[in-house]
Write an enzyme that holds these catalytic residues in place. Structure first.
Site, PDB file in Angstrom:
ATOM      1  CB  CYS A   1      67.004   7.111  65.852  1.00  2.96           C
ATOM      2  SG  CYS A   1      66.409   8.193  67.152  1.00  2.96           S
TER       3      CYS A   1
ATOM      4  CB  CYS B   1      66.964   5.686  69.138  1.00  4.14           C
ATOM      5  SG  CYS B   1      65.471   6.357  68.382  1.00  4.14           S
TER       6      CYS B   1
END
Length: 95
Positions: A29, A32
């Site tokens: 991600c 993230c």
């Protein structure tokens, strides 16, 4: 920062004496990875007031499902074993 798993979630989050901020994330991600330094900074600067944990949703999907984590990154603040705040959006690179 605490690495959260199915095995330690109850002890580290639900039974925590301090509020705990949980970062639901995954290695693939991009967003993230972008907020990871911010989460680390929160952990370092507020360590006397809160705990911070990271939970990999790919490795621990049951917990993510239990807390209705539909997108990542998601940050959830728990206090006394209850969800206080849940946030899943980024605005101007900050939460």
């Amino acid at each position: 920062m605490i690495n959260l798993t199915n095995e330690n979630f109850e002890k580290e989050v639900m039974s925590s004496k301090k509020p705990i901020l949980v970062d639901f994330w995954a290695s693939w991600c991009g967003p993230c990875q972008m907020i990871a330094p911010i989460v680390e900074e929160i952990s370092n600067e507020l360590s006397e007031r809160i705990e911070v944990g990271k939970l990999n949703v790919d490795e621990q999907p049951e917990i993510a499902i239990k807390y209705d984590v539909m997108s990542i990154p998601t940050l959830i603040l728990f206090k006394d074993g209850k969800v206080v705040i849940s946030e899943a959006r980024i605005s101007n690179g900050k939460y």
